[in-house]
Design a protein around this motif. Structure first.
Motif, PDB file in Angstrom:
ATOM      1  N   MET A   1       0.848  -1.200   0.000  1.00 33.25           N
ATOM      2  CA  MET A   1       0.000   0.000   0.000  1.00 33.25           C
ATOM      3  C   MET A   1       0.875   1.238   0.000  1.00 33.25           C
ATOM      4  O   MET A   1       1.762   1.377   0.847  1.00 33.25           O
ATOM      5  N   PRO A   2       0.696   2.169  -0.951  1.00 35.51           N
ATOM      6  CA  PRO A   2       1.573   3.344  -0.994  1.00 35.51           C
ATOM      7  C   PRO A   2       1.389   4.230   0.227  1.00 35.51           C
ATOM      8  O   PRO A   2       0.303   4.337   0.789  1.00 35.51           O
ATOM      9  N   ARG A   3       2.459   4.858   0.609  1.00 35.12           N
ATOM     10  CA  ARG A   3       2.434   5.738   1.784  1.00 35.12           C
ATOM     11  C   ARG A   3       1.728   7.035   1.439  1.00 35.12           C
ATOM     12  O   ARG A   3       2.017   7.658   0.425  1.00 35.12           O
ATOM     13  N   LYS A   4       0.804   7.447   2.298  1.00 29.08           N
ATOM     14  CA  LYS A   4       0.043   8.664   2.070  1.00 29.08           C
ATOM     15  C   LYS A   4       0.830   9.869   2.559  1.00 29.08           C
ATOM     16  O   LYS A   4       1.366   9.863   3.663  1.00 29.08           O
ATOM     17  N   SER A   5       0.902  10.889   1.717  1.00 31.25           N
ATOM     18  CA  SER A   5       1.639  12.107   2.074  1.00 31.25           C
ATOM     19  C   SER A   5       0.659  13.221   2.382  1.00 31.25           C
ATOM     20  O   SER A   5      -0.439  13.280   1.822  1.00 31.25           O
ATOM     21  N   PHE A   6       1.073  14.119   3.261  1.00 32.74           N
ATOM     22  CA  PHE A   6       0.244  15.241   3.681  1.00 32.74           C
ATOM     23  C   PHE A   6       0.990  16.540   3.429  1.00 32.74           C
ATOM     24  O   PHE A   6       2.205  16.612   3.621  1.00 32.74           O
ATOM     25  N   THR A   7       0.254  17.560   3.006  1.00 35.50           N
ATOM     26  CA  THR A   7       0.831  18.892   2.867  1.00 35.50           C
ATOM     27  C   THR A   7       0.908  19.557   4.236  1.00 35.50           C
ATOM     28  O   THR A   7       0.216  19.152   5.183  1.00 35.50           O
ATOM     29  N   PRO A   8       1.783  20.571   4.398  1.00 39.71           N
ATOM     30  CA  PRO A   8       1.838  21.264   5.695  1.00 39.71           C
ATOM     31  C   PRO A   8       0.490  21.817   6.139  1.00 39.71           C
ATOM     32  O   PRO A   8       0.168  21.791   7.332  1.00 39.71           O
ATOM     33  N   GLU A   9      -0.342  22.315   5.193  1.00 41.98           N
ATOM     34  CA  GLU A   9      -1.652  22.830   5.566  1.00 41.98           C
ATOM     35  C   GLU A   9      -2.538  21.719   6.127  1.00 41.98           C
ATOM     36  O   GLU A   9      -3.246  21.917   7.128  1.00 41.98           O
ATOM     37  N   GLN A  10      -2.485  20.534   5.495  1.00 36.85           N
ATOM     38  CA  GLN A  10      -3.285  19.419   5.995  1.00 36.85           C
ATOM     39  C   GLN A  10      -2.803  18.965   7.375  1.00 36.85           C
ATOM     40  O   GLN A  10      -3.614  18.607   8.239  1.00 36.85           O
ATOM     41  N   ILE A  11      -1.483  18.962   7.576  1.00 40.44           N
ATOM     42  CA  ILE A  11      -0.950  18.545   8.878  1.00 40.44           C
ATOM     43  C   ILE A  11      -1.415  19.487   9.978  1.00 40.44           C
ATOM     44  O   ILE A  11      -1.829  19.057  11.066  1.00 40.44           O
ATOM     45  N   ILE A  12      -1.354  20.805   9.721  1.00 37.13           N
ATOM     46  CA  ILE A  12      -1.782  21.783  10.733  1.00 37.13           C
ATOM     47  C   ILE A  12      -3.265  21.617  11.040  1.00 37.13           C
ATOM     48  O   ILE A  12      -3.685  21.677  12.203  1.00 37.13           O
ATOM     49  N   ASN A  13      -4.093  21.395  10.002  1.00 39.23           N
ATOM     50  CA  ASN A  13      -5.525  21.196  10.245  1.00 39.23           C
ATOM     51  C   ASN A  13      -5.780  19.922  11.037  1.00 39.23           C
ATOM     52  O   ASN A  13      -6.653  19.878  11.912  1.00 39.23           O
ATOM     53  N   HIS A  14      -5.019  18.841  10.760  1.00 37.45           N
ATOM     54  CA  HIS A  14      -5.171  17.606  11.533  1.00 37.45           C
ATOM     55  C   HIS A  14      -4.774  17.824  12.995  1.00 37.45           C
ATOM     56  O   HIS A  14      -5.425  17.289  13.917  1.00 37.45           O
ATOM     57  N   LEU A  15      -3.699  18.578  13.234  1.00 38.00           N
ATOM     58  CA  LEU A  15      -3.291  18.850  14.611  1.00 38.00           C
ATOM     59  C   LEU A  15      -4.347  19.661  15.348  1.00 38.00           C
ATOM     60  O   LEU A  15      -4.621  19.420  16.537  1.00 38.00           O
ATOM     61  N   ARG A  16      -4.956  20.631  14.650  1.00 37.46           N
ATOM     62  CA  ARG A  16      -6.013  21.413  15.292  1.00 37.46           C
ATOM     63  C   ARG A  16      -7.212  20.526  15.617  1.00 37.46           C
ATOM     64  O   ARG A  16      -7.815  20.653  16.697  1.00 37.46           O
TER      65      ARG A  16
END
Length: 371
Positions: A1-16
């Motif tokens: 299964m390919p590794r899913k990548s996240f953009t910095p904007e998506q990472i910040i929204n996930h942390l929030r």
């Protein structure tokens, strides 16, 4: 299964999102499963992006892109100098001589024809042009006319693509010249018909039933004394009529809206619904996805129907009548201070007719909350 990548904007929204869920008592394991990352990834994200805003991540990304652009610019200048050095012996006074030099440079420096033509001032059409029989132009005009007749909604660029599929070696500029010469054009499109609403102009609107059931938010614009405009993001609780926040800035983006909502969700909790108009700051994909991930339902009024968002429109009218039309704001900081003071008076002092002439959040209740 390919590794899913996240953009910095998506990472910040996930942390929030994770912070909001944890503040409500959700366990870390459940939070990590919801946002779809491992424990190690979560703490690595916190170390790299903890406390960072979306604008800061975008600024860092912009600096990296600018650095890459400067490196590419230096490489391009070095390559251009090498091309000019190879073409230095002799004067290139004719397209034929330029054609010969460009071919030589392509073979020696392994550069593209586009780059060599750009540096030496040779049009690529001239570099590639081959003499054609005299009768070929007539056949091309006939084919262009036939295709334009068959495909009435196609423009000259699509006709060019069809000609190339038939074996013609033409570019869109030549087809455009024939297109204009023959008087061809694409007919004007018929205007679309809008879907009709209820016959009496009414709509079904969700009414607030308790505190934090439905929040509304909208923008109001004003100007400082120097003529520069600024905007206010107003957020209210429709049931209690309390003004939850007023964000004052020269320019408010969708990221600013997310930041303001994030702070309110941490302090007050999450509402069930958010009502707004169809402005680009509210219908942005990032806001809608973020709210959906948290579990908040969005309510958008019908375009051109401000009466469907009557609570916030009434609040905006009071703000403009009682403050904006009576004060001269010399600076943005002065506007922030005066608007914050008016919001405090509106919540804690000003009688509200729909609440039996009581303020939405009396000073006694606010003092009890702080003790």
């Amino acid at each position: 299964m390919p590794r899913k990548s996240f953009t910095p904007e998506q990472i910040i929204n996930h942390l929030r999102e994770a912070e909001i869920l944890i503040s409500q008592g959700t366990s870390l394991a459940v939070v990590l499963k919801k946002i779809g990352v491992s424990n190690c990834t979560y703490y690595r994200w916190r170390q790299e992006y903890g406390g960072m805003k979306v604008e800061q991540a975008k600024r860092l990304k912009a600096l990296e892109q600018e650095n890459a652009r400067l490196k590419k610019l230096v490489a391009d200048i070095t390559l251009d100098n090498a091309i000019l050095k190879e073409a230095a012996p002799g004067k290139l006074l004719s397209p034929h001589k330029r054609r010969q030099v460009i071919t030589k440079i392509q073979d020696k420096l392994k550069v593209s024809q586009r780059r060599a033509c750009q540096v030496l001032g040779q049009a690529r059409a001239t570099q590639r042009r081959d003499k054609e029989p005299p009768d070929e132009e007539k056949r091309l005009v006939a084919d262009v006319t036939a295709l334009a007749t068959k495909f009435g909604r196609y423009g000259y660029r699509r006709i060019t693509a069809l000609l190339r599929e038939r074996g013609w070696r033409v570019n869109h500029k030549r087809v455009e010249r024939i297109w204009r010469m023959e008087g061809l054009k694409v007919p004007q499109k018929q205007p679309k018909r809008g879907r009709l609403w209820l016959n009496d102009g009414s709509c079904i609107r969700l009414r607030p039933e308790h505190k934090d059931h439905v929040w509304s938010y909208d923008f109001v614009s004003a100007r400082t004394s120097d003529g520069r405009a600024f905007r206010m993001l107003n957020i209210i609780d429709e049931y209690t009529r309390e003004c939850l926040a007023i964000l004052v800035k020269r320019r408010i983006t969708s990221e600013d809206v997310i930041d303001q909502l994030f702070n309110l969700f941490i302090l007050r909790g999450i509402p069930e619904h958010l009502r707004s108009d169809n402005g680009p700051e509210f219908t942005a994909r990032s806001i809608r996805k973020w709210l959906a991930d948290i579990g908040i339902k969005t309510l958008f009024i019908e375009p051109g129907s401000p009466w469907e968002n009557g609570y916030i429109e009434s609040f905006n009218g009071k703000l403009r009548d009682e403050l904006l039309n009576r004060e001269i704001f010399t600076t943005l900081f002065e506007a922030e201070v005066l608007i914050a003071d008016w919001r405090r008076q509106y919540n804690q002092v000003r009688p509200h007719s729909s609440l039996g002439y009581l303020p939405p959040a009396p000073e006694a209740i606010m003092a009890a909350k702080t003790t």
